[in-house]
Design a protein around this motif. Structure first.
Motif, PDB file in Angstrom:
ATOM      1  N   PRO A 103       0.843  -1.197   0.000  1.00  0.00           N
ATOM      2  CA  PRO A 103       0.000   0.000   0.000  1.00  0.00           C
ATOM      3  C   PRO A 103       0.883   1.254   0.000  1.00  0.00           C
ATOM      4  O   PRO A 103       1.997   1.232   0.520  1.00  0.00           O
ATOM      5  CB  PRO A 103      -0.799  -0.107   1.297  1.00  0.00           C
ATOM      6  CG  PRO A 103      -0.342  -1.334   1.987  1.00  0.00           C
ATOM      7  CD  PRO A 103       0.594  -2.081   1.136  1.00  0.00           C
ATOM      8  N   ARG A 104       0.365   2.311  -0.622  1.00  0.00           N
ATOM      9  CA  ARG A 104       1.164   3.511  -0.867  1.00  0.00           C
ATOM     10  C   ARG A 104       1.941   3.973   0.372  1.00  0.00           C
ATOM     11  O   ARG A 104       3.116   4.326   0.278  1.00  0.00           O
ATOM     12  CB  ARG A 104       0.261   4.645  -1.371  1.00  0.00           C
ATOM     13  CG  ARG A 104       1.005   5.752  -2.057  1.00  0.00           C
ATOM     14  CD  ARG A 104       0.029   6.782  -2.599  1.00  0.00           C
ATOM     15  NE  ARG A 104      -0.892   6.189  -3.577  1.00  0.00           N
ATOM     16  CZ  ARG A 104      -0.615   6.067  -4.868  1.00  0.00           C
ATOM     17  NH1 ARG A 104       0.533   6.494  -5.321  1.00  0.00           N
ATOM     18  NH2 ARG A 104      -1.487   5.528  -5.689  1.00  0.00           N
ATOM     19  N   ALA A 105       1.298   3.941   1.525  1.00  0.00           N
ATOM     20  CA  ALA A 105       1.932   4.469   2.736  1.00  0.00           C
ATOM     21  C   ALA A 105       3.164   3.656   3.138  1.00  0.00           C
ATOM     22  O   ALA A 105       4.121   4.187   3.686  1.00  0.00           O
ATOM     23  CB  ALA A 105       0.919   4.483   3.879  1.00  0.00           C
ATOM     24  N   ALA A 106       3.141   2.361   2.839  1.00  0.00           N
ATOM     25  CA  ALA A 106       4.238   1.487   3.266  1.00  0.00           C
ATOM     26  C   ALA A 106       5.235   1.223   2.139  1.00  0.00           C
ATOM     27  O   ALA A 106       6.228   0.525   2.336  1.00  0.00           O
ATOM     28  CB  ALA A 106       3.677   0.168   3.768  1.00  0.00           C
ATOM     29  N   ARG A 107       4.956   1.787   0.947  1.00  0.00           N
ATOM     30  CA  ARG A 107       5.783   1.476  -0.216  1.00  0.00           C
ATOM     31  C   ARG A 107       7.055   2.320  -0.195  1.00  0.00           C
ATOM     32  O   ARG A 107       6.973   3.536  -0.058  1.00  0.00           O
ATOM     33  CB  ARG A 107       4.991   1.763  -1.487  1.00  0.00           C
ATOM     34  CG  ARG A 107       5.582   1.133  -2.737  1.00  0.00           C
ATOM     35  CD  ARG A 107       4.804   1.565  -3.960  1.00  0.00           C
ATOM     36  NE  ARG A 107       3.368   1.325  -3.797  1.00  0.00           N
ATOM     37  CZ  ARG A 107       2.430   2.008  -4.445  1.00  0.00           C
ATOM     38  NH1 ARG A 107       2.768   2.969  -5.289  1.00  0.00           N
ATOM     39  NH2 ARG A 107       1.152   1.751  -4.255  1.00  0.00           N
TER      40      ARG A 107
END
Lengths: 348, 275
Positions: A103-107
């Protein structure tokens, strides 16, 4: 990471692929699931990964029940038998996949992805291959790419399905040692499936032996070889001769076969009651000596040098017995006397 | 090659000649005839026939029907192929047979079923009529008939390929944390894209060329419910040969373009496999 499996059962139609499996691993352990094909070891591995589901029983990873956790949320590294590389992606993109789908936040950013993938490829000694496509590299290299891809997500547990199955013997030996070192250096906890007992004994801290959907014994390689729990384990591991005999008054007798009874002390494992048994005796557990006609019980079939001694094959009343003897002591066709020094016996 | 597996030289040439002759008579000759007839009186009459309002309406309608039927069947075919190739479930064989049903049913029947369901005397006819909805002898009927006839193309192209590829790559994607959609877009789709495109093009060719099923539900209202193939028939029956062949030539051209695109796609597949 610790894995705890309890009462796991899996049926495929009328046949049970897994029956009441219980298994616990400790953090940092390298565990082998060993068994003939069809014994359920791959099914067990797939259930751990969330790719298959148990009919009953539980799987816990680090104390967390996994039954409601889908494969993608388990963060386990899985290496498939045929690697299952993404054929339309370069080596680099294969390894980067697990980072890109976060997910974008963890990428991680593109630069960070590049740094991590290259570091992994270097570690796997395939840094030069990052632009190649999977069809353009060898089997051993594909294996390393699959491993790098699985490790890129920093898995809690590494699962490998027949990791060396598709490789030729030469490559296999080298990779084995390398994988063992990698496991130790990276502080991984790993479980791997194999049908090759040598592989299991050489690599694993503990080996779980499976037979027809059951886990029959889990132990260190030494214990498995020295104290097999069942006749199946004794027969499957350690190249032992399998001799039907009889346990009577604490000693082993081979009816019809002129073999001396074995004293109780030499029996590593034996049933509590007298009766028919299957005895397992390994090559180095025999004493062989040339003997005059009356005392001989076997004939030498063949011999070949192996290291400092001769590897010999003898005929013992129809059974082929492998044993070790000093070089130059025996001639082919010569009558010999075979005396077992140690044996394990199981009620037949 | 050993002499015993080689045909005599004469026989070889005879076979090649026979094949070329059959190809010429059955494939090239009709195609050439269509274009020759269309251009018999030169370009202006042909152009005139094509720019006739009824012809233009037929072209528009054909494109509209294809523009609806092809995407719908692409999605439906993908979903069907996915289910059949990836899962084992009761009724799987039945589903596979159902997907092929439109291939084995006569196009007339494929049209009639819709009349039976939605026609004025059909099961749902009165209900639809009471609400002022018309399906038969209108565009929705044409779309339905075309959807039915062209359903198998995408699914039939994908099923064998997806079965052969297996689901391991998707399982690998799942263990790496990919969601179902990510796995489909990044792993499944790239693996089947050429076959998918080839199926879509075949589906398109048939959607534009379908005659039988469409003829039953059309009602043949000029300028309203006539697709190109139906328009060709009407013109032909009215002895307007130039007009009939002009529209037929356009239809044939569309088919040729589609097949050309498909050939290009298949070259892409071969290259993709070799890379």
């Amino acid at each position: 990471m610790s894995v705890a499996v309890r009462g796991l059962t899996r049926r495929f139609g009328p046949t049970a692929a897994l029956r009441d499996i219980a298994l616990e691993t400790r953090p940092g352990e390298f565990v082998a699931l060993l068994g003939p094909s069809g014994s359920g070891k791959t099914t067990l591995l797939r259930i751990l990964a969330g790719l298959d589901f148990a009919d009953s029983g539980t799987v816990e990873i680090e104390g967390q029940d996994m039954s409601a956790v889908p494969a993608r949320a388990r963060r386990l590294g899985f290496v498939f038998q045929n690697y299952a590389l993404f054929r339309h992606m370069s080596v680099f993109e294969n390894v980067a996949f697990g980072l890109r789908v976060r997910p974008r936040a963890a990428r991680p950013g593109e630069a960070e992805i590049g740094r991590r993938v290259r570091a992994l490829l270097e570690r796997m000694q395939i840094g030069a291959l990052e632009r190649r496509m999977p069809e353009q590299i060898s089997g051993g290299q594909r294996q390393r790419v699959a491993l790098a891809r699985a490790l890129a997500i920093e898995p809690r547990l590494l699962l490998l399905d027949e990791p060396f199955g598709a490789l030729d013997a030469e490559v296999r030996k080298g990779l084995r040692r390398w994988l063992r070192d990698l496991h130790t250096e990276m502080g991984l906890t790993s479980l791997f499936v194999t049908h090759d007992q040598e592989e299991a004994l050489e690599l694993a801290d503990r080996v779980a032996v499976m037979e027809a959907g059951r886990l029959v014994q889990i132990d260190t390689p030494e214990r498995l070889v020295e104290a097999p729990a069942t006749a199946f384990v004794a027969g499957f591991l350690g190249h032992a001769a399998r001799l039907p005999g009889r346990l009577a008054e604490g000693a082993l007798h081979f009816g019809g076969v002129p073999l001396p009874p074995l004293p109780r002390a030499a029996l590593r494992a034996a049933p509590a009651q007298d009766g028919p048994v299957l005895a397992f005796i390994r090559a180095h557990e025999w004493a062989v000596a040339p003997a005059p006609e009356g005392e001989a019980n076997a004939t030498l079939r063949s011999q070949r040098p192996a290291g400092g001694h001769a590897h010999v094959e003898l005929d013992l009343a129809g059974h082929v017995i492998e044993a070790e003897a000093p070089l130059g002591l025996l001639r082919v066709g010569q009558p010999c006397r075979l005396v077992p020094q140690t044996a394990r016996a199981f009620a037949a | 090659m050993t002499p015993s597996t080689t045909e005599p030289r004469g026989l070889r040439w005879l076979l090649i000649l026979l094949a070329a002759l059959l190809l010429g008579v059955f494939l090239l000759l009709p195609l050439a005839a269509v274009f020759t007839e269309a251009l018999r009186r030169g370009w202006p009459p042909m152009w005139q026939a094509l720019s006739d309002p009824d012809a233009l309406a037929a072209i528009r309608l054909t494109l509209l029907v294809a523009a609806i039927a092809v995407p719908v069947n692409t999605l439906g075919g993908l979903a069907g192929a996915w289910c059949i190739a990836r899962y084992r479930f009761p009724g799987r064989a039945l589903l596979l047979a159902l997907i092929e049903l439109p291939f084995s049913v006569s196009p007339v029947v494929s049209g009639l079923v819709w009349v039976l369901l939605f026609g004025a005397h059909g099961w749902f006819g009165p209900w639809l009529e009471a609400r002022g909805l018309q399906i038969i002898f209108a565009v929705p009927g044409l779309v339905l008939a075309t959807l039915f006839v062209t359903f198998p193309f995408v699914a039939r192209t994908l099923v064998p390929l997806m079965q052969e590829q297996g689901r391991e790559a998707e399982e690998a994607a799942a263990t790496l944390g990919a969601s179902g959609w990510q796995s489909f877009r990044r792993v499944t789709l790239p693996g089947i894209r050429w076959a998918l495109l080839s199926g879509v093009l075949l589906c398109n060719a048939r959607a534009m060329g379908e005659f039988g099923a469409v003829s039953v539900v059309s009602g043949h209202i000029r300028g309203e419910t006539n697709t190109m193939p139906l328009h060709v028939e009407i013109l032909y029956n009215e002895y307007q040969f130039v007009g009939a062949f002009a529209v037929a030539a356009l239809l044939a051209l569309l088919a040729l373009v589609t097949l050309g695109a498909k050939a290009l796609v298949e070259r892409g597949t071969a290259r993709g496999a070799a890379a």
